[in-house]
Write a protein that holds these residues in place. Structure first.
Motif, short mmCIF file in Angstrom:
data_model
loop_
_atom_site.label_atom_id
_atom_site.label_comp_id
_atom_site.label_asym_id
_atom_site.label_seq_id
_atom_site.Cartn_x
_atom_site.Cartn_y
_atom_site.Cartn_z
N LEU A 99 10.03 0.22 -1.06
CA LEU A 99 8.96 -0.29 -0.21
C LEU A 99 8.52 -1.69 -0.63
CD1 LEU A 99 6.89 2.99 0.21
CD2 LEU A 99 8.21 1.82 1.98
N LEU A 100 8.49 -1.95 -1.92
CA LEU A 100 8.16 -3.31 -2.37
C LEU A 100 9.21 -4.31 -1.90
CD1 LEU A 100 6.76 -3.15 -6.02
CD2 LEU A 100 5.54 -3.72 -3.93
N VAL A 130 -4.12 -1.27 -5.35
CA VAL A 130 -5.33 -0.76 -4.70
C VAL A 130 -5.12 0.68 -4.21
CG1 VAL A 130 -6.80 -0.99 -2.65
CG2 VAL A 130 -6.26 -3.00 -4.03
N SER A 131 -3.97 0.94 -3.58
CA SER A 131 -3.73 2.28 -3.05
C SER A 131 -3.50 3.30 -4.17
CB SER A 131 -2.54 2.27 -2.09
OG SER A 131 -1.35 1.88 -2.76
N TRP A 176 1.10 -10.53 -3.22
CA TRP A 176 0.17 -9.71 -2.44
C TRP A 176 0.62 -8.26 -2.27
CZ3 TRP A 176 -4.71 -10.57 -1.49
CH2 TRP A 176 -5.20 -11.88 -1.52
N PRO A 177 1.93 -7.97 -2.15
CA PRO A 177 2.34 -6.57 -2.06
C PRO A 177 1.94 -5.76 -3.30
CG PRO A 177 4.11 -7.99 -1.34
CD PRO A 177 3.07 -8.88 -1.92
N LEU A 178 1.98 -6.38 -4.47
CA LEU A 178 1.59 -5.68 -5.70
C LEU A 178 0.09 -5.42 -5.74
CD1 LEU A 178 3.82 -7.40 -8.41
CD2 LEU A 178 4.04 -5.10 -7.48
N LEU A 236 0.84 -1.21 0.00
CA LEU A 236 0.00 0.00 0.00
C LEU A 236 0.87 1.25 0.00
CD1 LEU A 236 -2.73 -1.06 2.60
CD2 LEU A 236 -3.09 -0.66 0.16
N GLY A 237 1.92 1.24 0.82
CA GLY A 237 2.83 2.38 0.85
C GLY A 237 3.54 2.56 -0.48
#
Length: 277
Positions: free
Chosen positions: A162-163, A180-181, A173-175, A65-66
């Motif tokens: 951040l990734l 989304v953000s 899931w991080p992607l 998200l960040g």
């Protein structure tokens, strides 16, 4: 070697995505292109989640998200800097900053590439600078546009960093969190500015292609980063403008300047040096 192959492939796909995105912005509003391409990328990552291994990890999603907010902010700032400055200043400033930050972060985290690889990093940063040159404008820019370009580069660099903080066990899931953000931020911006997100007739296919390719490049980057050092992978991925230039030359017949051709040659040299390290 696997990290080098994945990172180089990511750069090629990123550059191709930018090429399609550039074509799309010639027909539709920039915000519409960004929003719809991001949605296409989200559809791809949701389809890939069950296909590739990885368990849901709330902490990794938060890092994602960040990353999405950082990348989206970088994109908005990049377009703003282009509106107030000139490409010949804005593009190289943004590109080198986005590459240099992950390199510095990786070194601070204890990464110690071999001397050959460090030479490749230096050559790669120089390649990014040369490739991003645009002689269509003047060679000067306002202080505010340069500062905005630096902030945009920091946003893009922050996306990579951040990734990289998310655990490898979290899969893609991080992607998903990042997309989304970023979509949320773009939609809020569209509402705040009362901009329509309807694409021009005949441009939707190009926009979708840009979004799908961009997400595919994100996946390749994430996989590359998990196989190698961030300080090396980020530089290779940041060479993406080379493929954009070559596609523009091949498809649109755009002329490449000597300084850009020198940048492409440096990019090839950087990949070779990092690969043999």
């Amino acid at each position: 070697m696997i990290a080098v192959i994945l990172a180089t492939a990511s750069a090629v796909v990123y550059g191709t995505a930018d090429f399609f995105g550039g074509l799309a912005t010639r027909r539709s509003r920039v915000l519409a292109v960004v929003a719809l391409s991001q949605l296409a990328g989200l559809a791809l990552i949701l389809a890939l989640l069950p296909a590739l291994p990885g368990a849901f990890d709330g902490r990794a999603v938060l890092w994602g998200l960040g990353a999405g907010l950082s990348g989206a902010a970088g994109l908005v700032l990049f377009y703003r800097s282009l509106a107030t400055g000139v490409m010949s200043v804005v593009a190289p400033t943004t590109a080198v900053t986005s590459a240099a930050l992950p390199v510095g972060f990786g070194l601070l985290q204890g990464e110690r590439p071999e001397a050959t690889a460090l030479l490749g990093v230096a050559l790669g940063l120089g390649a990014v600078l040369l490739i991003s040159q645009d002689r269509s404008g003047s060679a000067s820019g306002s202080a505010s546009s340069v500062l905005t370009a630096l902030a945009a580069g920091a946003g893009f660099g922050g996306f990579f960093i951040l990734l990289a903080m998310a655990s490898a066990e979290s899969g893609l899931w991080p992607l998903a969190g990042a997309r989304v953000s970023s979509i949320s931020l773009v939609l809020l911006l569209a509402l705040a500015t009362r901009r329509a997100l309807k694409p021009a007739s005949g441009s939707l296919g190009v926009i979708v292609a840009a979004g799908v390719l961009d997400m595919a490049a994100n996946v390749l980057y994430l996989l590359a980063q998990r196989q190698g050092m961030l300080s090396l992978v980020a530089v290779l991925v940041s060479l993406y403008p080379a493929s954009t230039l070559l596609l523009a030359r091949r498809v649109l017949g755009e002329r490449l300047h000597a300084i850009q051709l020198a940048g492409v040659a440096c990019a090839l040299g950087a990949v070779a040096l990092i690969a043999v390290a």
